[in-house]
Write a protein that holds these residues in place. Sequence first.
Motif, short mmCIF file in Angstrom:
data_model
loop_
_atom_site.label_atom_id
_atom_site.label_comp_id
_atom_site.label_asym_id
_atom_site.label_seq_id
_atom_site.Cartn_x
_atom_site.Cartn_y
_atom_site.Cartn_z
N THR A 166 -9.30 -10.21 3.06
CA THR A 166 -9.93 -9.27 2.14
C THR A 166 -9.34 -7.90 2.38
N ILE A 167 -8.82 -7.28 1.31
CA ILE A 167 -8.19 -5.97 1.41
C ILE A 167 -9.27 -4.91 1.18
N ALA A 184 0.83 -1.21 0.00
CA ALA A 184 0.00 0.00 0.00
C ALA A 184 0.86 1.26 0.00
N SER A 185 1.95 1.25 0.76
CA SER A 185 2.84 2.41 0.79
C SER A 185 3.49 2.64 -0.57
N ALA A 186 3.93 1.56 -1.20
CA ALA A 186 4.53 1.68 -2.54
C ALA A 186 3.51 2.20 -3.55
N ALA A 187 2.27 1.76 -3.44
CA ALA A 187 1.23 2.19 -4.37
C ALA A 187 0.94 3.68 -4.25
N VAL A 188 0.76 4.17 -3.02
CA VAL A 188 0.44 5.60 -2.86
C VAL A 188 1.66 6.47 -3.20
N GLU A 224 -1.75 5.46 7.47
CA GLU A 224 -1.73 5.71 8.91
C GLU A 224 -1.77 4.43 9.73
N SER A 225 -2.66 3.52 9.36
CA SER A 225 -2.79 2.29 10.15
C SER A 225 -3.40 1.19 9.31
N ILE A 226 -3.24 -0.03 9.83
CA ILE A 226 -3.85 -1.21 9.23
C ILE A 226 -4.60 -1.93 10.34
N ASN A 227 -5.89 -2.16 10.14
CA ASN A 227 -6.70 -2.89 11.10
C ASN A 227 -7.08 -4.24 10.51
N ASP A 276 -12.19 -15.62 8.08
CA ASP A 276 -12.20 -14.68 6.95
C ASP A 276 -11.89 -13.31 7.52
N LYS A 277 -10.68 -12.85 7.30
CA LYS A 277 -10.21 -11.61 7.91
C LYS A 277 -10.29 -10.46 6.91
N SER A 278 -10.58 -9.29 7.43
CA SER A 278 -10.57 -8.07 6.64
C SER A 278 -9.34 -7.26 7.03
N VAL A 279 -8.58 -6.85 6.04
CA VAL A 279 -7.41 -5.99 6.26
C VAL A 279 -7.82 -4.61 5.78
N ILE A 280 -8.04 -3.70 6.73
CA ILE A 280 -8.54 -2.36 6.42
C ILE A 280 -7.36 -1.40 6.44
N LEU A 281 -7.12 -0.75 5.28
CA LEU A 281 -6.03 0.21 5.13
C LEU A 281 -6.58 1.60 5.40
N ASN A 282 -6.03 2.29 6.38
CA ASN A 282 -6.48 3.64 6.73
C ASN A 282 -5.39 4.64 6.33
#
Length: 128
Positions: A125-126, A48-52, A68-71, A77-83
Amino acid sequence: MVVDRQGQISAEFILIISFVIIIILVFASFIGPQIEENNVISAAREGASAAVTEITYSNVSMQPIRLESINVTGAEDKSVILNFDRPIPENYKAFVINRTVESILRIGGTRVGDNKIKVGERTYTIIV
């Protein structure tokens, strides 16, 4: 009367070793999935950092965006939330998700959908 105790040390040794092995197996069952999740989070942060960063360099009118953070939520079934510190424009969200998924795929796993990866026993899930 003479008591032969030569076999007692071997029996005690086997008993102690069996308890140690049981303890190691119990801890391994808890530590293994946590290590996997930490690897996924690390790879997601990198992707995500490389993409932005790439988005910001290719579009000079855009203000820099910082992850800022990853939750992570869920059990199997996990959700990876990019903030991010500011909203990602809609036309770049798919790019960020794709780069994040590609980064996670480098540590192992298979792609299940556009924003889903199966790593080990879990599906991630991203979400941007």
